[in-house]
Enzyme design. Structure first.
Site, PDB file in Angstrom:
ATOM      1  N   ARG A 162      -4.567   3.454  -8.255  1.00  0.00           N
ATOM      2  CA  ARG A 162      -5.090   2.346  -7.905  1.00  0.00           C
ATOM      3  C   ARG A 162      -3.844   1.079  -7.678  1.00  0.00           C
ATOM      4  O   ARG A 162      -2.882   1.041  -8.625  1.00  0.00           O
ATOM      5  CB  ARG A 162      -6.156   1.638  -8.575  1.00  0.00           C
ATOM      6  CG  ARG A 162      -7.327   2.375  -8.918  1.00  0.00           C
ATOM      7  CD  ARG A 162      -8.330   2.279  -7.725  1.00  0.00           C
ATOM      8  NE  ARG A 162      -9.422   3.251  -7.816  1.00  0.00           N
ATOM      9  CZ  ARG A 162      -9.631   4.618  -7.243  1.00  0.00           C
ATOM     10  NH1 ARG A 162      -8.552   4.938  -6.781  1.00  0.00           N
ATOM     11  NH2 ARG A 162     -10.789   5.191  -7.428  1.00  0.00           N
ATOM     12  N   GLU A 200      -5.881  -4.364   0.251  1.00  0.00           N
ATOM     13  CA  GLU A 200      -5.989  -3.283   1.296  1.00  0.00           C
ATOM     14  C   GLU A 200      -7.158  -3.641   2.338  1.00  0.00           C
ATOM     15  O   GLU A 200      -8.283  -3.925   2.141  1.00  0.00           O
ATOM     16  CB  GLU A 200      -6.318  -2.017   0.980  1.00  0.00           C
ATOM     17  CG  GLU A 200      -5.004  -1.341  -0.028  1.00  0.00           C
ATOM     18  CD  GLU A 200      -5.565   0.004  -0.639  1.00  0.00           C
ATOM     19  OE1 GLU A 200      -4.464   0.532  -1.185  1.00  0.00           O
ATOM     20  OE2 GLU A 200      -6.593   0.208  -0.604  1.00  0.00           O
ATOM     21  N   HIS A 210      -2.852   4.430   2.429  1.00  0.00           N
ATOM     22  CA  HIS A 210      -3.936   4.935   1.830  1.00  0.00           C
ATOM     23  C   HIS A 210      -4.551   6.054   2.328  1.00  0.00           C
ATOM     24  O   HIS A 210      -5.658   6.138   2.570  1.00  0.00           O
ATOM     25  CB  HIS A 210      -4.948   3.833   1.576  1.00  0.00           C
ATOM     26  CG  HIS A 210      -6.051   4.123   0.388  1.00  0.00           C
ATOM     27  ND1 HIS A 210      -6.428   3.023  -0.432  1.00  0.00           N
ATOM     28  CD2 HIS A 210      -6.440   5.306  -0.295  1.00  0.00           C
ATOM     29  CE1 HIS A 210      -7.249   3.560  -1.415  1.00  0.00           C
ATOM     30  NE2 HIS A 210      -7.173   4.854  -1.251  1.00  0.00           N
TER      31      HIS A 210
END
Length: 316
Positions: free
Chosen positions: A236, A265, A284
């Protein structure tokens, strides 16, 4: 059954579909949903599938028909679980669908940092090897992983898989975990946070985001690490204080920071890490191999089918 998928694009991209879900009811799929659109789009739905769209208590209370929330991920912090349970709404997640893909990304980053793959590929595009007087050309060292110490924070499915890969490379593996030493494979030694920070050549984060782990990588913890340490974060984003990490990279305290996640993000273009030497950031995508996304959609369909049949699975 009326089914709504709130943010379906990232899962299917351009190479998969929602056909399995579509066999289970009247399905509406939205690529993306803004917070202010959530209630209207879910109106009348009995089942809602979400990845990153927040299902807060306020949203849930505005949806009297809602009976099921399927999280299209392993982490389910996007749902107010207490509010859902108060209403008798079943919430499910999708555990372990991306374990192999994420572990693979961890070592893609580690190998890139250790062997300077990106650096040398870029230099060759500039003609550096072609101009060399020798058969090889080097301007920065590369590192053998065998014998190095990998510190793993969190030994769930992904952390354990990363440990087994590290062991195959001949690395020493230490871990910060709630599991007892007797529960661990013989090649993993349980240590404290302090010991992990001090002893590791490479640190990789696989723990959940909690009040205790938020910004666990910061100026204070970096100060305890070996100079030149490689830090990998595929867990995370907020596990790392990005300002502190940027400063440590610029000072040479950290040898490389490899991350597939950031605190916000999509990130701001002026995120301090983007201008740092030896910061390797992927967008990601560790979870997003074709194979992992196909598993995600298949399990999502199985979860919803099990709920419809009265035997819900993967509930949280």
């Amino acid at each position: 059954m009326k089914i709504v998928v709130l943010d379906g694009y990232t899962a299917v991209q351009n190479d998969l579909s929602w056909k399995e879900i579509e066999t289970l009811g009247d399905v509406t799929v939205y690529d993306r949903t803004c917070p202010e659109e959530t209630v209207d789009r879910c109106a009348g739905a009995e089942a809602v599938l979400t990845n990153k769209v927040i299902m807060s208590e306020d949203v849930i209370n505005h949806l009297p028909s809602l009976k099921y929330i399927g999280v299209l991920a392993t982490g389910y912090n996007v749902v107010d679980i207490e509010a859902a349970h108060k209403r008798g709404i079943v919430v499910t997640n999708i555990p372990a669908y991306s374990t192999q893909s994420v572990a693979q990304m961890v070592f893609a980053h580690i190998l890139n940092a250790a062997m300077q793959v990106n650096h040398y590929a870029e230099e060759n595009r500039m003609g550096r090897w072609a101009r060399s007087e020798d058969f090889c050309w080097m301007d920065t060292p590369v590192m053998e992983l065998c014998g190095k110490t990998l510190g793993i924070v969190g030994l769930g499915n992904i952390g354990s898989t990363v440990a087994s890969i590290a062991h195959a490379f001949g690395m020493k593996v230490i871990a910060q975990t709630s599991k007892a030493q007797e529960q661990l494979p013989i090649y993993i030694n349980k240590v404290t946070d302090e010991e992990l920070f001090q002893s590791s050549d490479i640190i990789t984060l696989h723990c959940p985001l909690t009040d205790n782990t938020r910004e666990m990588i910061c100026a204070e913890s970096i100060g305890k690490m070996k100079k030149g340490v490689i830090v990998v974060n595929t867990g995370r984003g907020p596990l790392v204080n990005e300002q502190d990490m940027a400063a440590a990279l610029k000072e040479g305290r950290v040898g490389a920071f490899c991350a597939d996640v950031l605190s916000v993000e999509p990130p701001s273009a002026d995120n301090p890490l983007f201008s740092c030497p030896n910061a390797f950031i992927t967008p990601h995508i560790a979870w997003a191999s074709h194979e992992a996304r196909a598993r995600l959609i298949h399990v999502a369909a199985q979860n919803l089918c099990a709920f419809i049949s009265g035997q819900p699975q993967n509930t949280v």
